[in-house]
Design an enzyme around this catalytic site. Structure first.
Site, mmCIF file in Angstrom:
data_model
loop_
_atom_site.group_PDB
_atom_site.id
_atom_site.type_symbol
_atom_site.label_atom_id
_atom_site.label_comp_id
_atom_site.label_asym_id
_atom_site.label_seq_id
_atom_site.Cartn_x
_atom_site.Cartn_y
_atom_site.Cartn_z
ATOM 1 N N LYS A 54 0.821 -1.215 0.000
ATOM 2 C CA LYS A 54 0.000 0.000 0.000
ATOM 3 C C LYS A 54 0.860 1.272 0.000
ATOM 4 C CE LYS A 54 -4.308 -0.019 2.060
ATOM 5 N NZ LYS A 54 -5.264 -0.107 3.191
ATOM 6 N N ARG A 109 -17.888 -0.503 7.157
ATOM 7 C CA ARG A 109 -18.353 0.885 7.047
ATOM 8 C C ARG A 109 -19.551 0.999 6.137
ATOM 9 N NH1 ARG A 109 -12.915 3.017 4.903
ATOM 10 N NH2 ARG A 109 -13.156 0.960 3.982
HETATM 11 N N1 COA Z 1 -12.762 3.868 10.498
HETATM 12 C C1 COA Z 1 -12.086 4.523 9.561
HETATM 13 N N2 COA Z 1 -11.465 3.925 8.539
HETATM 14 C C2 COA Z 1 -11.517 2.594 8.488
HETATM 15 C C3 COA Z 1 -12.194 1.834 9.445
HETATM 16 C C4 COA Z 1 -12.840 2.540 10.491
HETATM 17 N N3 COA Z 1 -13.504 1.901 11.446
HETATM 18 N N4 COA Z 1 -12.066 0.537 9.124
HETATM 19 C C5 COA Z 1 -11.329 0.495 8.014
HETATM 20 N N5 COA Z 1 -11.005 1.731 7.631
HETATM 21 C C6 COA Z 1 -10.236 2.108 6.449
HETATM 22 C C7 COA Z 1 -8.765 2.036 6.631
HETATM 23 O O1 COA Z 1 -8.256 3.259 7.112
HETATM 24 C C8 COA Z 1 -8.290 1.712 5.256
HETATM 25 O O2 COA Z 1 -8.182 2.886 4.508
HETATM 26 P P1 COA Z 1 -7.157 3.014 3.296
HETATM 27 O O3 COA Z 1 -7.410 1.861 2.374
HETATM 28 O O4 COA Z 1 -7.492 4.323 2.750
HETATM 29 O O5 COA Z 1 -5.785 2.943 3.914
HETATM 30 C C9 COA Z 1 -9.394 0.867 4.665
HETATM 31 O O6 COA Z 1 -10.522 1.170 5.436
HETATM 32 C C10 COA Z 1 -9.229 -0.615 4.782
HETATM 33 O O7 COA Z 1 -7.999 -0.931 5.151
HETATM 34 P P2 COA Z 1 -7.530 -1.563 6.557
HETATM 35 O O8 COA Z 1 -8.616 -1.711 7.528
HETATM 36 O O9 COA Z 1 -6.320 -0.838 7.003
HETATM 37 O O10 COA Z 1 -7.189 -2.929 6.158
HETATM 38 P P3 COA Z 1 -6.308 -3.276 4.941
HETATM 39 O O11 COA Z 1 -7.256 -3.635 3.868
HETATM 40 O O12 COA Z 1 -5.259 -2.296 4.612
HETATM 41 O O13 COA Z 1 -5.526 -4.496 5.517
HETATM 42 C C11 COA Z 1 -5.252 -6.602 6.524
HETATM 43 C C12 COA Z 1 -6.130 -5.676 5.698
HETATM 44 C C13 COA Z 1 -4.058 -5.942 7.122
HETATM 45 C C14 COA Z 1 -6.137 -7.128 7.628
HETATM 46 C C15 COA Z 1 -4.836 -7.748 5.585
HETATM 47 O O14 COA Z 1 -4.121 -7.217 4.488
HETATM 48 C C16 COA Z 1 -3.992 -8.767 6.289
HETATM 49 O O15 COA Z 1 -4.505 -9.564 7.032
HETATM 50 N N6 COA Z 1 -2.662 -8.763 6.047
HETATM 51 C C17 COA Z 1 -1.731 -9.680 6.674
HETATM 52 C C18 COA Z 1 -1.257 -10.745 5.681
HETATM 53 C C19 COA Z 1 -2.302 -11.807 5.525
HETATM 54 O O16 COA Z 1 -2.614 -12.560 6.421
HETATM 55 N N7 COA Z 1 -2.845 -11.881 4.300
HETATM 56 C C20 COA Z 1 -3.888 -12.836 3.976
HETATM 57 C C21 COA Z 1 -5.240 -12.316 4.362
HETATM 58 S S1 COA Z 1 -6.495 -13.450 3.973
#
Ligand code: COA
Length: 158
Positions: free
Chosen positions: A41, A90
């Site tokens: 990212k 969300r």
């Molecule tokens: N309030 C405000 N924003 C929120 C929110 C909330 N309650 N919940 C989610 N968001 C936003 C985040 O800020 C993020 O914004 P961005 O994309 O603009 O940065 C977006 O929603 C979703 O991203 P996030 O919640 O950070 O999750 P992600 O999609 O970046 O990461 C992981 C997901 C880290 C859980 C996933 O990639 C992971 O598990 N990685 C580890 C490796 C792994 O096991 N991979 C296999 C997974 S099956």
């Protein structure tokens, strides 16, 4: 005595995330905020900075720990004795991606359940990317971010 892992990139942590953590502390023994490396990212803040920021803004909450990771989420959860992965929903648009993540994680680790909380309505439109964009363009983000985070974003973006 259930521990939950609340994973995300947290680049940076927002009031929406904090609202989720506060609510989760009422349900779980321990809430581990798992900050993913998420190099794909291309985060604004590096992993250490994101962990430090989240730790600072969550320091008043008992039962909350912030830890960075760069492994599989289910391995991280097992290592920290967490049987629940907590995610926020969300909007309907989140559902498809979250359904995939939860399905894959259940296949990898059937003993770990994913639980969803709907985010607070006033933060339903919030994302870390949007907040960074608004901030970069000089908009007011004070309703969406804790003061410490605003200060760090300003330092980063100049
Ligand atoms: N309030 C405000 N924003 C929120 C929110 C909330 N309650 N919940 C989610 N968001 C936003 C985040 O800020 C993020 O914004 P961005 O994309 O603009 O940065 C977006 O929603 C979703 O991203 P996030 O919640 O950070 O999750 P992600 O999609 O970046 O990461 C992981 C997901 C880290 C859980 C996933 O990639 C992971 O598990 N990685 C580890 C490796 C792994 O096991 N991979 C296999 C997974 S099956």
């Amino acid at each position: 005595m259930v521990n939950a892992v609340y994973p995300g990139t947290f680049d940076p942590i927002t009031n929406g995330h904090i609202d989720m953590v506060v609510r989760a502390t009422k349900m779980f023994e321990k809430v581990i905020v798992a900050v993913a490396d998420s190099t794909g990212k291309q985060p604004l803040f590096n992993l250490q900075e994101r962990v430090e920021l989240a730790s600072r803004v969550l320091s008043d909450l008992p039962g909350v720990e912030v830890i960075g990771f760069n492994t599989l989420l289910v391995d991280f959860a097992r290592k920290h004795n967490a049987s629940v992965i907590l995610r926020g929903l969300r909007a309907v648009s989140d559902y498809e991606y979250e359904f995939q993540l939860a399905g894959m994680n259940r296949n990898l680790a059937p003993d770990i359940e994913t639980i969803f909380l709907t985010t607070a309505e006033n933060y339903a439109f919030l994302s870390s990317s949007l907040v960074k964009e608004v901030s970069r363009l000089g908009g007011d983000v004070s309703r969406f971010l804790p003061q410490q985070v605003i200060a760090e974003i300003k330092k980063k973006l100049g």
